[in-house]
Design a protein around this motif. Structure first.
Motif, PDB file in Angstrom:
ATOM      1  N   TYR A 212       9.527   0.015  -2.782  1.00  0.00           N
ATOM      2  CA  TYR A 212       9.221   0.443  -1.414  1.00  0.00           C
ATOM      3  C   TYR A 212       8.027  -0.348  -0.873  1.00  0.00           C
ATOM      4  CZ  TYR A 212      12.272   4.524  -1.933  1.00  0.00           C
ATOM      5  OH  TYR A 212      13.351   5.364  -2.101  1.00  0.00           O
ATOM      6  N   ASP A 213       7.871  -0.332   0.424  1.00  0.00           N
ATOM      7  CA  ASP A 213       6.748  -1.004   1.066  1.00  0.00           C
ATOM      8  C   ASP A 213       5.517  -0.092   1.000  1.00  0.00           C
ATOM      9  OD1 ASP A 213       5.146  -2.731   2.464  1.00  0.00           O
ATOM     10  OD2 ASP A 213       5.971  -2.219   4.438  1.00  0.00           O
ATOM     11  N   THR A 214       5.017   0.091  -0.209  1.00  0.00           N
ATOM     12  CA  THR A 214       3.840   0.914  -0.482  1.00  0.00           C
ATOM     13  C   THR A 214       2.966   0.145  -1.464  1.00  0.00           C
ATOM     14  OG1 THR A 214       4.916   2.039  -2.334  1.00  0.00           O
ATOM     15  CG2 THR A 214       5.142   3.058  -0.144  1.00  0.00           C
ATOM     16  N   PRO A 215       1.718   0.546  -1.669  1.00  0.00           N
ATOM     17  CA  PRO A 215       0.821  -0.245  -2.521  1.00  0.00           C
ATOM     18  C   PRO A 215       1.347  -0.535  -3.929  1.00  0.00           C
ATOM     19  CG  PRO A 215      -0.458   1.294  -1.235  1.00  0.00           C
ATOM     20  CD  PRO A 215       0.978   1.606  -0.944  1.00  0.00           C
ATOM     21  N   ASP A 216       2.016   0.419  -4.570  1.00  0.00           N
ATOM     22  CA  ASP A 216       2.543   0.145  -5.909  1.00  0.00           C
ATOM     23  C   ASP A 216       4.074   0.160  -5.972  1.00  0.00           C
ATOM     24  OD1 ASP A 216       3.314   2.839  -5.994  1.00  0.00           O
ATOM     25  OD2 ASP A 216       1.643   3.452  -7.253  1.00  0.00           O
TER      26      ASP A 216
END
Length: 321
Positions: A212-216
């Motif tokens: 996903y387009d998230t930090p991790d």
């Protein structure tokens, strides 16, 4: 007040029932025990074992109910994408039967357990109540449908309605006189599953998607303690106003990724939590974080246990008990 709590044998409903009883209200619980547990209904409440379609058995003319707090429903977003028909049947058809019965019985107020899933993949984080509603799964669509039905009821019949849109609920009510926590069967929520892994009841935790387009790369969610969520319902009950449908988001305003939650579980329990990454589930938004500014301002609501480690600690205490 005399109150009907639908789904009061479930996780959130049973905690709210306990607080309502503590506040001196008379409480009748309506629950078909499809996913609830009879022993979760707090002592002092009356349990009627029936589904939403049979709400008219309880909400009869002259029964004297002052409000309905509506928690009953199906809640697994993943399941809703592969078995949508049961979600439309329970969450919409059943809820409409409840609404019709409440109108016929002259019940003036309703507080509804809604969800952040109505927002889908929001463009703005934290999510305000004014954000567009565009659910990405059937669960969110069914909950939004009843939100719309409540708005229509308010305009046509003057109902006082409040919808509380939960973000991710966790933790447990941990008191000397009460221990109420999460025990779905099957369990689908991240924190209780991670705790079961830490307790040695499962071999590993399955994380759905790490791209996903998230930090991790894993989903980010806002977590709220069940006791704080329950307290908001009592405030909403008092704030319900005839001919108004108020909507409030309930969360802490902080987002944690799935892997951050796993690290917190490891820290709280002192046990390993092996993780296995699987493909994404259909309908899972990348990030959902609440703006609860409106609830804080209009209801006077402030979370008492906002720290993720405290929420996990209470859930761990309940699991071990």
């Amino acid at each position: 007040m005399k109150l009907l709590v639908t789904g009061g044998a479930g996780y959130v409903g049973s905690v709210v029932t306990r607080l309502l009883l503590d506040a001196g209200h008379e409480v009748v619980v309506l629950d078909d025990l499809r996913t609830g547990h009879a022993d979760a209904v707090p002592r002092g409440a009356t349990l009627v074992t029936a589904g939403l379609a049979d709400a008219a058995r309880v909400l009869t003319p002259g029964s004297g109910f002052d409000a309905v707090l509506h928690f009953a429903g199906l809640i697994a977003a993943g399941e809703s994408m592969v078995r949508p028909e049961i979600y439309w049947d329970v969450n919409v058809v059943g809820s409409l039967a409840l609404l019709h019965a409440a109108r016929a019985a002259g019940v003036p107020r309703m507080v509804y357990s809604s969800t952040a899933a109505v927002y889908g993949n929001p463009a703005r984080i934290p999510v305000p109540e004014t954000a567009p509603t565009a659910p990405t799964n059937t669960y969110g669509a069914t909950k939004l449908a009843f939100d719309h039905a409540l708005t229509s009821e308010v305009h046509a019949y003057g109902l006082a309605a409040v919808s509380l849109r939960y973000f991710n609920v966790c933790g447990a009510l941990v008191r000397d006189d009460a221990m109420i926590g999460e025990r779905h069967d099957p369990e689908t929520h991240l924190i209780p599953i991670a705790l079961e892994v830490a307790a040695g009841r499962r071999p590993h935790l399955e994380v759905f998607g790490d791209d996903y387009d998230t930090p991790d790369g894993t989903c980010v969610r806002d977590y709220i303690h069940v006791a704080d969520l329950a307290a908001a319902h009592l405030l909403a009950l008092d704030a319900a106003t005839p001919k108004e449908h108020r909507v409030y988001n309930l969360g802490n305003g902080n987002g944690f990724s799935n892997l951050q939650v796993v690290d917190a579980v490891r820290a709280v329990t002192g046990h390993p939590v092996p993780v296995r990454v699987s493909p994404r589930r259909g309908g899972d938004p990348a990030a959902l974080v609440a703006s609860s500014v409106l609830a804080r301002r209009e209801l006077g609501w402030t979370p008492a246990r906002p720290a993720l480690h405290d929420m996990i600690g209470d859930a761990w205490a309940y699991l071990r008990r």
